[in-house]
Write a protein that holds these residues in place. Structure first.
Motif, PDB file in Angstrom:
ATOM      1  N   TYR A 110      45.759  25.603  29.347  1.00 40.66           N
ATOM      2  CA  TYR A 110      46.659  26.603  29.915  1.00 40.66           C
ATOM      3  C   TYR A 110      47.910  26.739  29.048  1.00 40.66           C
ATOM      4  N   THR A 111      48.587  27.849  29.250  1.00 39.88           N
ATOM      5  CA  THR A 111      49.864  28.118  28.596  1.00 39.88           C
ATOM      6  C   THR A 111      50.884  28.343  29.693  1.00 39.88           C
ATOM      7  N   LEU A 153      44.427  26.609  19.695  1.00 41.16           N
ATOM      8  CA  LEU A 153      45.556  27.233  19.003  1.00 41.16           C
ATOM      9  C   LEU A 153      45.177  27.500  17.558  1.00 41.16           C
ATOM     10  N   SER A 154      45.751  28.539  17.027  1.00 41.55           N
ATOM     11  CA  SER A 154      45.682  28.712  15.583  1.00 41.55           C
ATOM     12  C   SER A 154      47.047  28.322  15.046  1.00 41.55           C
ATOM     13  N   VAL A 155      47.057  27.674  13.915  1.00 39.43           N
ATOM     14  CA  VAL A 155      48.306  27.285  13.267  1.00 39.43           C
ATOM     15  C   VAL A 155      48.253  27.861  11.864  1.00 39.43           C
ATOM     16  N   MET A 156      49.303  28.587  11.518  1.00 38.00           N
ATOM     17  CA  MET A 156      49.314  29.275  10.239  1.00 38.00           C
ATOM     18  C   MET A 156      50.686  29.103   9.584  1.00 38.00           C
ATOM     19  N   ALA A 157      50.677  28.853   8.293  1.00 39.55           N
ATOM     20  CA  ALA A 157      51.915  28.793   7.520  1.00 39.55           C
ATOM     21  C   ALA A 157      51.747  29.702   6.311  1.00 39.55           C
ATOM     22  N   SER A 200      47.856  31.512  20.423  1.00 42.99           N
ATOM     23  CA  SER A 200      46.641  31.466  21.235  1.00 42.99           C
ATOM     24  C   SER A 200      46.439  32.858  21.800  1.00 42.99           C
ATOM     25  N   ALA A 201      45.395  33.006  22.613  1.00 46.77           N
ATOM     26  CA  ALA A 201      45.165  34.294  23.254  1.00 46.77           C
ATOM     27  C   ALA A 201      46.308  34.641  24.215  1.00 46.77           C
ATOM     28  N   GLU A 202      47.020  33.614  24.710  1.00 53.18           N
ATOM     29  CA  GLU A 202      48.074  33.832  25.702  1.00 53.18           C
ATOM     30  C   GLU A 202      49.455  34.080  25.110  1.00 53.18           C
ATOM     31  N   GLY A 203      49.705  33.638  23.882  1.00 53.11           N
ATOM     32  CA  GLY A 203      51.045  33.799  23.334  1.00 53.11           C
ATOM     33  C   GLY A 203      51.159  33.274  21.920  1.00 53.11           C
ATOM     34  N   GLN A 204      52.355  33.402  21.392  1.00 54.80           N
ATOM     35  CA  GLN A 204      52.615  33.005  20.009  1.00 54.80           C
ATOM     36  C   GLN A 204      54.032  32.443  19.887  1.00 54.80           C
ATOM     37  N   LEU A 205      54.180  31.460  19.037  1.00 55.84           N
ATOM     38  CA  LEU A 205      55.480  30.886  18.705  1.00 55.84           C
ATOM     39  C   LEU A 205      55.614  30.949  17.201  1.00 55.84           C
ATOM     40  N   SER A 206      56.671  31.588  16.718  1.00 62.30           N
ATOM     41  CA  SER A 206      56.903  31.716  15.280  1.00 62.30           C
ATOM     42  C   SER A 206      58.213  31.054  14.906  1.00 62.30           C
ATOM     43  N   ILE A 207      58.199  30.381  13.760  1.00 63.25           N
ATOM     44  CA  ILE A 207      59.400  29.716  13.248  1.00 63.25           C
ATOM     45  C   ILE A 207      59.589  30.174  11.819  1.00 63.25           C
ATOM     46  N   SER A 208      60.818  30.572  11.476  1.00 62.94           N
ATOM     47  CA  SER A 208      61.127  30.942  10.100  1.00 62.94           C
ATOM     48  C   SER A 208      62.574  30.575   9.814  1.00 62.94           C
TER      49      SER A 208
END
Length: 110
Positions: free
Chosen positions: A10-11, A33-37, A51-59
């Protein structure tokens, strides 16, 4: 005792406003989860958990070139990721010996 598949992914997202400050909390409780850099336009790194439910981005700060604070944060993320991996490996090994506790406390003998 409950089967391991009782723990469904769950998210969880919460948002709050206190004294004019907004806070958003996102918790992914899933291995799906997918993790991408990547590097954006050759000037800034970008790290994304999704994920299908959401995304967290850091820059980087303000989306600009890397600062010393950005480098410090990247090091903290890397250190925390190593600790997370190590704990997953340790607990996975222990679970192979001892069954996981039930998510339904009524099933626990304690």
């Amino acid at each position: 005792m409950s089967a391991r598949n009782d723990y469904r992914p769950y998210t969880y997202v919460t948002a709050s406003i206190h004294d004019g400050d907004t806070r958003l909390d996102v918790s992914f409780h899933t291995a799906e989860l997918s993790v991408m850099a990547m590097t954006v336009q050759g000037i800034r790194p970008y790290l994304c958990f999704g994920s299908a439910e959401g995304q967290l981005s850091i820059s980087t700060t303000g989306g600009g070139p890397v600062t010393s604070a950005d480098l410090g944060l990247a090091r903290e993320i890397a250190t925390a990721a190593i600790r997370y991996r190590d704990e997953c490996e340790r607990l996975y090994a222990v679970q192979a010996i001892v069954p996981a506790p039930s998510p339904n406390r009524d099933d626990d003998p304690a």
